[in-house]
Design an enzyme around this catalytic site. Structure first.
Site, PDB file in Angstrom:
ATOM      1  N   GLU A 174      29.592 -37.684 -10.773  1.00 17.68           N
ATOM      2  CA  GLU A 174      29.394 -37.384 -12.193  1.00 17.68           C
ATOM      3  C   GLU A 174      30.645 -36.803 -12.847  1.00 17.68           C
ATOM      4  O   GLU A 174      30.550 -35.931 -13.710  1.00 17.68           O
ATOM      5  CB  GLU A 174      28.179 -36.464 -12.398  1.00 17.68           C
ATOM      6  CG  GLU A 174      26.866 -37.163 -12.090  1.00 17.68           C
ATOM      7  CD  GLU A 174      25.649 -36.481 -12.696  1.00 17.68           C
ATOM      8  OE1 GLU A 174      25.821 -35.569 -13.527  1.00 17.68           O
ATOM      9  OE2 GLU A 174      24.523 -36.874 -12.332  1.00 17.68           O
ATOM     10  N   HIS A 186      24.225 -28.554  -8.879  1.00 18.50           N
ATOM     11  CA  HIS A 186      24.075 -28.967  -7.488  1.00 18.50           C
ATOM     12  C   HIS A 186      24.803 -27.974  -6.576  1.00 18.50           C
ATOM     13  O   HIS A 186      25.741 -27.293  -7.009  1.00 18.50           O
ATOM     14  CB  HIS A 186      24.673 -30.353  -7.256  1.00 18.50           C
ATOM     15  CG  HIS A 186      23.844 -31.475  -7.810  1.00 18.50           C
ATOM     16  ND1 HIS A 186      23.291 -32.454  -7.030  1.00 18.50           N
ATOM     17  CD2 HIS A 186      23.493 -31.781  -9.081  1.00 18.50           C
ATOM     18  CE1 HIS A 186      22.625 -33.314  -7.788  1.00 18.50           C
ATOM     19  NE2 HIS A 186      22.737 -32.924  -9.049  1.00 18.50           N
TER      20      HIS A 186
END
Length: 541
Positions: free
Chosen positions: A249, A523
């Site tokens: 990402e 995350h």
């Protein structure tokens, strides 16, 4: 064939592309700011309450009007830029390649096999959510450019520290020094974890990392545990001497450039802006890619070959990004007989929406085929293969009933997952890697040290790690009686032994759950260190 630094065939095409993007960028930026100004993170909301700021609605109102006017004013220029930019994507190679020229060739190689016939390799993966600022805010993360710079500094700070191994000869003599809690200097900043000073490049090179550790005799840190023959820890710093780093990402181009600038003193070989844009396949409008794959690969070792494939089966909002697989072949060094030693490293980011396991299984089928094709095409008879690693954000876990289909995929028969006890069952020490977005800035998890302490306590981490996803129409019973609460682990580092040289033996030295990026992403990064031992008889072949 040497990799080219630019994705374009010549300077003229690259120049036209730069002009087209320069026309698009102002309009894109004003639209980004228009959305960002009305979408606040929970951190910003808390700060306004503490400061008793009552003028925010006026700021939002007038800023929205200004950015809307600027967006409309620059739209015609952006349309002209799009007409220049879009056709050029048909001749664009799928990544930029940055190479940092070393002071000597030895600094890019690992001499462990050449000197001792064994070597240790470190890998790490992290999903950074470096979307355009307006979109990142829907994940409760803002200030993409600031976060990118801070993340780069944090990673360098972690991987450049000494790799401390303390050997003890007695089980009772277990006092150890923790590299994450002892002599390593800490730099704190109130703004998204940004460091106040630039992290320094490493002093030593790959030649210093030829040691081999056999647990439990060798202990790395105070937090290192031994269970199921797998040493593991929760660390507030990235593991020392990571060799290859895979990030997901990293969609924003400017953020990718900031990361490259921060990481290049340590990782001399970087692939970024990986993916395809515009109509895919070219000249067909069946699928239009607004974003690249988000993959970002940083390696200490020279990249000999690299190949990218995009998934053609994306749906919904995921189809707007060119998610796929990036495969790389790296040169590690030489063995005792001066034969080249190489490694294969693969990173991917699978389909995200829940309840669409069939799509992810199709993508896993593609991943296994593409990796096999890449290795078949690039393997040479006069070289040894030391490792074959696959990592990334798989967007499914090994505990959710909703992910049963993916949990039983044949990929896990080829690649080993050191955290997995079997389909649908994690090892008891495993920790989930997906944080609950609304809680990212709460005291228990907003700093690396606090997040580390929270993850080590089951009663605390269950408040902040995303719980398993139940199967449709079935109530969730989790965890089972007598089992620990783990949560969703969707970030993986897998390794395969069947594809490496037959005289090489692999063992897991350590699995690490990393909290250094607390407050910077949703995350938890994961690290894996592998020991590879090459039999001397095999090296003669």
């Amino acid at each position: 064939m040497a990799l080219q630094s630019s994705p374009f065939p010549n300077g003229f095409v690259a120049g036209i592309h730069a002009v087209g993007w320069a026309f698009i960028l102002p309009c894109f930026w004003f639209l980004d700011r228009l959305i960002a100004v009305v979408k606040s993170t929970t951190l910003e909301q808390t700060q306004r309450l503490e400061q008793e700021c009552y003028l925010h609605p006026l700021k939002v109102f007038f800023s929205s009007i200004i950015f809307l006017i600027l967006f409309l004013a620059t739209a015609p220029l952006a349309l002209l830029g799009f007409i220049l930019w879009a056709p050029l994507q048909a001749c664009r190679r799928p990544f930029y390649y940055h190479r940092e020229t070393p002071s000597s060739p030895e600094k890019e190689t690992h001499r462990g096999f050449e000197l001792e016939g064994k070597a240790s390799f470190g890998f790490a993966t992290a999903n950074l959510c470096l979307l355009p600022d307006s979109l990142a805010r829907f994940n409760n993360l803002g200030h993409t450019q600031r976060r990118a710079a801070a993340i780069g500094q944090h990673i360098v700070q972690g991987v450049c520290r000494p790799h401390i191994c303390i050997f003890v000869d007695s089980p009772s003599s277990c006092g150890t020094l923790s590299p994450s809690n002892s002599i390593i200097p800490r730099v704190n900043s109130p703004t998204y974890g940004a460091t106040d000073r630039q992290a320094q490049p490493p002093i030593s090179n790959q030649q210093g990392r030829v040691g081999h550790r056999s647990a439990p005799r060798a202990l790395l840190s105070q937090g290192l545990h031994q269970q199921d023959d797998i040493p593991w820890e929760v660390s507030s710093l990235f593991p020392a001497n990571v060799d290859i780093l895979c990030l997901e990402e990293v969609f924003d181009k400017r953020a990718a450039q900031k990361l490259t600038k921060a990481l290049r003193p340590v990782f001399g070989h970087i692939l970024y802006d990986v993916g395809v844009y515009a109509c895919q396949p070219p000249c067909r409008c069946s699928s239009f890619k607004f974003f690249n794959s988000g993959l970002f690969l940083a390696s200490r070792f020279p990249v000999l070959e690299a190949q990218y494939h995009w998934f053609p089966n994306g749906r919904g909002e995921d189809a707007l990004a060119a998610k796929g697989l990036l495969s790389a072949k790296v040169l590690i060094g030489q063995n005792l007989k001066q034969k080249n030693v190489v490694g294969y490293f693969n990173c991917t980011h699978l389909h995200a929406p829940e309840g669409e396991g069939e799509i992810r299984c199709e993508q896993l089928n593609m991943v296994t085929k593409w990796i096999s094709d890449f290795q078949t095409a690039n393997k040479l008879p006069d070289e040894d293969v030391a490792f074959d690693v696959l990592c990334g954000d798989f967007n499914f876990d090994n505990c959710s009933p909703d992910d049963t289909l993916e949990q039983n995929h044949h990929l896990f028969e080829e690649y080993r997952d050191p955290c997995r006890a079997g389909p649908g069952k994690e090892k008891p020490w495993v920790i989930g890697t997906l944080l609950e977005q609304p809680t990212l800035y709460e005291d228990d998890i907003k700093t690396p040290e606090n997040l580390q302490r929270t993850l080590e306590r089951e009663d605390l981490r269950r408040q902040y790690i995303s719980p398993p996803v139940p199967a449709e129409g079935c109530p969730l019973v989790y965890p089972e009686a007598g089992q620990p609460w783990i949560g969703r682990r969707i970030d993986y580092i897998l390794y395969r032994e069947s594809s490496i040289s037959k005289h090489c033996r692999t063992e897991v030295e350590e699995v690490t759950f990393i909290t250094q990026l607390a407050g910077l992403t949703d995350h938890i990064p994961v690290g894996l260190r592998l020991n590879v031992i090459m039999d001397s008889d095999g090296a003669d072949q």
